[in-house]
Design a protein around this motif. Structure first.
Motif, PDB file in Angstrom:
ATOM      1  N   GLY A   7      17.972  66.107  20.406  1.00 45.67           N
ATOM      2  CA  GLY A   7      18.297  63.757  20.896  1.00 45.67           C
ATOM      3  C   GLY A   7      18.481  63.535  21.899  1.00 45.67           C
ATOM      4  N   GLY A   8      16.497  64.020  22.686  1.00 44.19           N
ATOM      5  CA  GLY A   8      16.283  63.529  23.353  1.00 44.19           C
ATOM      6  C   GLY A   8      15.383  61.782  23.225  1.00 44.19           C
ATOM      7  N   SER A  16      21.515  54.273  26.624  1.00 45.96           N
ATOM      8  CA  SER A  16      22.378  55.285  26.284  1.00 45.96           C
ATOM      9  C   SER A  16      21.716  55.953  25.523  1.00 45.96           C
ATOM     10  N   LEU A  17      22.007  57.837  25.711  1.00 44.02           N
ATOM     11  CA  LEU A  17      21.907  58.902  24.988  1.00 44.02           C
ATOM     12  C   LEU A  17      23.044  59.888  24.681  1.00 44.02           C
ATOM     13  N   ILE A  69      30.527  65.421  29.349  1.00 46.87           N
ATOM     14  CA  ILE A  69      30.067  66.535  28.373  1.00 46.87           C
ATOM     15  C   ILE A  69      31.255  66.864  27.480  1.00 46.87           C
ATOM     16  N   SER A  70      31.300  67.015  26.525  1.00 50.51           N
ATOM     17  CA  SER A  70      32.198  67.486  24.676  1.00 50.51           C
ATOM     18  C   SER A  70      32.036  68.997  24.410  1.00 50.51           C
ATOM     19  N   ARG A  71      32.836  69.092  23.926  1.00 48.71           N
ATOM     20  CA  ARG A  71      32.597  69.971  22.491  1.00 48.71           C
ATOM     21  C   ARG A  71      33.044  70.229  21.244  1.00 48.71           C
ATOM     22  N   ASP A  72      32.490  70.042  20.301  1.00 46.35           N
ATOM     23  CA  ASP A  72      33.579  70.803  18.611  1.00 46.35           C
ATOM     24  C   ASP A  72      33.095  72.322  18.451  1.00 46.35           C
ATOM     25  N   ASN A  76      30.622  74.553  16.698  1.00 49.57           N
ATOM     26  CA  ASN A  76      29.575  75.388  17.048  1.00 49.57           C
ATOM     27  C   ASN A  76      28.573  74.678  18.121  1.00 49.57           C
ATOM     28  N   THR A  77      28.917  73.380  18.801  1.00 47.63           N
ATOM     29  CA  THR A  77      28.656  72.504  19.228  1.00 47.63           C
ATOM     30  C   THR A  77      28.721  71.889  20.954  1.00 47.63           C
ATOM     31  N   VAL A  78      27.808  71.920  21.039  1.00 49.64           N
ATOM     32  CA  VAL A  78      28.423  71.216  22.989  1.00 49.64           C
ATOM     33  C   VAL A  78      27.782  69.671  22.993  1.00 49.64           C
ATOM     34  N   TYR A  79      27.971  68.905  23.256  1.00 52.49           N
ATOM     35  CA  TYR A  79      27.319  67.023  23.587  1.00 52.49           C
ATOM     36  C   TYR A  79      27.358  66.631  25.457  1.00 52.49           C
ATOM     37  N   LEU A  80      26.294  65.830  25.264  1.00 52.23           N
ATOM     38  CA  LEU A  80      26.495  65.435  26.734  1.00 52.23           C
ATOM     39  C   LEU A  80      25.860  63.950  26.117  1.00 52.23           C
ATOM     40  N   GLN A  81      27.262  62.991  26.271  1.00 51.45           N
ATOM     41  CA  GLN A  81      26.909  61.260  26.030  1.00 51.45           C
ATOM     42  C   GLN A  81      26.495  60.914  27.570  1.00 51.45           C
TER      43      GLN A  81
END
Length: 123
Positions: A7-8, A16-17, A69-72, A76-81
């Motif tokens: 995602g970088g 935003s990214l 930060i969030s996760r599902d 099996n995934t973590v996110y950084l908005q």
């Protein structure tokens, strides 16, 4: 656990990214997850973390109010908005997994690390 960050990219200041980090091992819910960043010539530092059960989040002062930060656990995934990006956010961002009982903000509290994804913010 193998972690794959993505995602970088390059974005203008104010943009935003959304970073993603996929983990190879189940159950993903056994790990607290964190994001760290390392700018050129600087040490790796804490950005954000989230608890195993998705109930608690923690942020570095520089990230508060701009990053989420969030996760599902099902994916099996973590996110950084990352919103309102600044030139000083330019760094390689790493996701990490921790088996510690409590959520940590130091490198030594994390057992597994992804390969990093580069975020470049142009001013």
């Amino acid at each position: 656990v193998q972690l794959q960050a993505s995602g970088g990219g390059t974005v203008q200041a104010g943009g935003s990214l959304r970073l993603s980090c996929a983990a190879s091992r189940r159950p993903f819910g056994n790990y607290n997850m964190g994001w760290f960043c390392q700018a050129p010539g600087k040490e790796r530092e804490f950005v954000a973390a989230i608890s195993k059960d998705n109930r608690s989040t923690y942020y570095a002062d520089s990230a508060k109010g701009r990053f989420t930060i969030s996760r599902d656990n099902a994916k099996n995934t973590v996110y950084l908005q990352m919103n309102s990006l600044k030139a000083e956010d330019t760094a390689v961002y790493y996701c990490a997994a921790s088996r510690y009982y409590s959520v940590g903000s130091t490198l030594r509290e994390y057992d597994y690390w992804g390969q990093g994804t580069l975020v470049t913010v142009s001013s």
